[in-house]
Design an enzyme around this catalytic site. Structure first.
Site, PDB file in Angstrom:
ATOM      1  N   ASP A 125       0.855  -1.437  -0.042  1.00  0.00           N
ATOM      2  CA  ASP A 125       0.135  -0.084  -0.029  1.00  0.00           C
ATOM      3  C   ASP A 125       0.812   1.185  -0.065  1.00  0.00           C
ATOM      4  OD1 ASP A 125      -2.354  -1.577   0.542  1.00  0.00           O
ATOM      5  OD2 ASP A 125      -1.335  -2.096   2.216  1.00  0.00           O
TER       6      ASP A 125
ATOM      7  N   HIS B  68      -4.606  -3.517   6.711  1.00  0.00           N
ATOM      8  CA  HIS B  68      -4.379  -3.656   5.081  1.00  0.00           C
ATOM      9  C   HIS B  68      -5.712  -4.013   4.534  1.00  0.00           C
ATOM     10  CE1 HIS B  68      -2.970  -5.153   1.206  1.00  0.00           C
ATOM     11  NE2 HIS B  68      -3.684  -6.111   1.446  1.00  0.00           N
TER      12      HIS B  68
HETATM   13  P1  NAX Z   1      -2.232 -18.252  -3.985  1.00  0.00           P
HETATM   14  O1  NAX Z   1      -3.425 -18.761  -3.816  1.00  0.00           O
HETATM   15  O2  NAX Z   1      -1.657 -18.258  -5.235  1.00  0.00           O
HETATM   16  O3  NAX Z   1      -1.071 -18.939  -3.155  1.00  0.00           O
HETATM   17  C1  NAX Z   1      -1.320 -19.346  -1.667  1.00  0.00           C
HETATM   18  C2  NAX Z   1      -0.679 -20.495  -1.592  1.00  0.00           C
HETATM   19  O4  NAX Z   1      -0.789 -20.654  -0.020  1.00  0.00           O
HETATM   20  C3  NAX Z   1      -1.053 -21.838  -2.377  1.00  0.00           C
HETATM   21  O5  NAX Z   1      -0.105 -22.411  -2.998  1.00  0.00           O
HETATM   22  C4  NAX Z   1      -1.664 -22.610  -1.013  1.00  0.00           C
HETATM   23  O6  NAX Z   1      -1.634 -24.135  -1.430  1.00  0.00           O
HETATM   24  C5  NAX Z   1      -0.798 -22.147   0.174  1.00  0.00           C
HETATM   25  N1  NAX Z   1      -1.447 -22.252   1.581  1.00  0.00           N
HETATM   26  C6  NAX Z   1      -2.854 -22.467   1.783  1.00  0.00           C
HETATM   27  N2  NAX Z   1      -2.748 -22.710   3.213  1.00  0.00           N
HETATM   28  C7  NAX Z   1      -1.488 -23.019   3.490  1.00  0.00           C
HETATM   29  C8  NAX Z   1      -0.871 -23.309   4.823  1.00  0.00           C
HETATM   30  N3  NAX Z   1      -1.845 -23.690   5.862  1.00  0.00           N
HETATM   31  N4  NAX Z   1       0.354 -23.668   4.976  1.00  0.00           N
HETATM   32  C9  NAX Z   1       1.031 -23.387   3.753  1.00  0.00           C
HETATM   33  N5  NAX Z   1       0.567 -22.848   2.672  1.00  0.00           N
HETATM   34  C10 NAX Z   1      -0.590 -22.826   2.566  1.00  0.00           C
HETATM   35  O7  NAX Z   1      -2.232 -16.783  -3.498  1.00  0.00           O
HETATM   36  P2  NAX Z   1      -1.115 -15.666  -3.419  1.00  0.00           P
HETATM   37  O8  NAX Z   1      -1.624 -14.691  -4.723  1.00  0.00           O
HETATM   38  O9  NAX Z   1       0.129 -15.943  -3.504  1.00  0.00           O
HETATM   39  O10 NAX Z   1      -1.494 -14.899  -2.297  1.00  0.00           O
HETATM   40  C11 NAX Z   1      -1.269 -15.103  -1.066  1.00  0.00           C
HETATM   41  C12 NAX Z   1      -1.863 -14.226   0.237  1.00  0.00           C
HETATM   42  O11 NAX Z   1      -1.400 -13.124  -0.040  1.00  0.00           O
HETATM   43  C13 NAX Z   1      -3.168 -14.289  -0.018  1.00  0.00           C
HETATM   44  O12 NAX Z   1      -3.986 -14.548   1.228  1.00  0.00           O
HETATM   45  C14 NAX Z   1      -3.602 -12.739  -0.328  1.00  0.00           C
HETATM   46  O13 NAX Z   1      -4.925 -12.230  -0.160  1.00  0.00           O
HETATM   47  C15 NAX Z   1      -2.588 -12.120   0.112  1.00  0.00           C
HETATM   48  N6  NAX Z   1      -2.159 -10.956  -0.268  1.00  0.00           N
HETATM   49  C16 NAX Z   1      -1.710  -9.801   0.425  1.00  0.00           C
HETATM   50  C17 NAX Z   1      -1.310  -8.517   0.062  1.00  0.00           C
HETATM   51  C18 NAX Z   1      -0.720  -7.710   0.913  1.00  0.00           C
HETATM   52  O14 NAX Z   1      -0.321  -6.498   0.740  1.00  0.00           O
HETATM   53  N7  NAX Z   1      -0.798  -7.845   2.345  1.00  0.00           N
HETATM   54  C19 NAX Z   1      -1.429  -8.340  -1.392  1.00  0.00           C
HETATM   55  C20 NAX Z   1      -1.173  -9.384  -2.363  1.00  0.00           C
HETATM   56  C21 NAX Z   1      -2.171 -10.502  -1.811  1.00  0.00           C
HETATM   57  O15 NAX Z   1      -3.734 -10.395  -2.039  1.00  0.00           O
END
Ligand code: NAX
Length: 328
Positions: free
Chosen positions: A159, A187
């Protein structure tokens, strides 16, 4: 070369992971003289995909990459970790209420907090990127009683970087000309990007722009809604920029912020600016020697105060919800 720093990353086979791991291994996180060992956590069904990512890491022949461990058990993967980047989370799916979302993420961040508590290195620093990042960080922190609370941060640097880019475009400057940007709060869409203390080439940004309407109707909503705009354009959520911000936050926490500037970090509130203690909320912070300080003494006008209070109220609501669920 020094002993490799152990960097744990969760959600390592996901979109953000696919950008993040290569940045860490190339030296962007800890600099060109610090070798790293990656310790990658995924859920069992994603381990196969993770194997492919590790093959690509091998194929980069990164000189600083001292090894890669993978697994689906946080108790093993977090063993000896000096840095933990908690990216994997449960996304909100259609029809999911806030309580369901918090509960599903509690099932991830509660055991991960406990595993960090039991197995991470004494100097562990934890940064939560996975949403809802601030409250996920609160859950992890609350389940790690032996780790100092201030070692749990959440990511608002994306952000912050988005706000820098918007302000640079508006003022015909570059991001290098801008200092003292602040994101306050959660966030989420209630976050408050504050330019009242920002400077563009040393001049106060709000005075330079002199356009409260642009701030209220364009700048703030653009930064708040940027994630949704990226999804609308790209068909997928921000990944490379989120990975970049994750690197920026942790790098600055470890290596320090430049003199005369600060960054936005969501950290446990110590009551600064009258913000409820304990919630993990974004503040302007400086860092040095691996520790951060919340910038003190900024004057907040009525407009800023109301925006900060609204975002903090949302975080307090999330805290009450996870308290009711027994997660903190
Ligand atoms: P993806 O869905 O591509 O990847 C997430 C990965 O996490 C998947 O491979 C899944 O298998 C794995 N996962 C799920 N549960 C797990 C666990 N218990 N232990 C280990 N791995 C696990 O999502 P992606 O685009 O990489 O985003 C990841 C996270 O970042 C999401 O929650 C998303 O909302 C968040 N974000 C946060 C942002 C921020 O500024 N704070 C911005 C970008 C993003 O939206």
């Amino acid at each position: 070369m020094s002993t490799p720093v152990k960097v744990a990353v969760t959600g390592a086979a996901g979109q953000i992971g696919y950008s993040l791991l290569f940045r860490i291994a190339s030296g962007s996180l800890l600099g060109p003289d610090t070798p790293v060992q990656l310790r990658l956590l995924e859920i069992t069904p994603a381990l196969k995909a993770l194997e492919g990512v590790v093959m690509e890491l091998d194929d980069c022949a990164f000189p600083l990459l001292a090894g890669v461990e993978t697994g689906d058990d946080p108790n093993v993967v977090f063993d000896g970790a000096n840095i933990a980047l908690l990216v994997g989370a449960r996304p909100r799916t259609k029809g999911m209420e806030r309580g369901d979302l918090l509960e599903a993420n509690g099932a991830i961040f509660k055991p991960q907090g406990a595993a960090l508590n039991a197995h991470a290195a004494d100097d562990i620093k934890v940064l939560v990127t996975g949403n809802p990042a601030n409250t996920n960080a609160l859950i992890a922190k609350s389940n790690a009683p032996d780790i100092p609370a201030e070692r749990f941060n959440a990511l608002t640097r994306l952000d912050h970087n988005r706000a820098l880019a918007q302000l640079a475009a508006k003022t015909g400057s570059t991001v290098n000309d801008i200092t003292k940007m602040t994101i306050w709060g959660n966030h989420s869409a209630t976050q408050y990007p504050d330019v009242f203390h920002s400077e563009v080439n040393g001049r106060n940004a709000a005075e330079l722009i002199d356009d409260q309407d642009w701030l209220e109707s364009t700048f703030i909503p653009t930064v708040q809604q940027r994630g949704a705009a990226i999804i609308a354009a790209r068909g997928a959520s921000s990944a490379a920029s989120a990975a970049n911000a994750t690197v920026d936050h942790m790098r600055d926490w470890v290596l320090g912020t430049p003199e005369g500037d600060w960054v936005s970090m969501a950290v446990p509130s110590d009551g600064s600016y009258g913000i409820a203690e304990g919630i993990i909320t974004s503040f302007p912070c400086t860092t040095a020697g691996g520790a951060y300080n919340i910038v003190q003494g900024l004057e907040l006008n009525e407009f800023s105060r109301a925006k900060i209070d609204a975002s903090v109220a949302e975080l307090q609501g999330e805290r009450e919800a996870v308290q009711a669920l027994g997660l903190v």
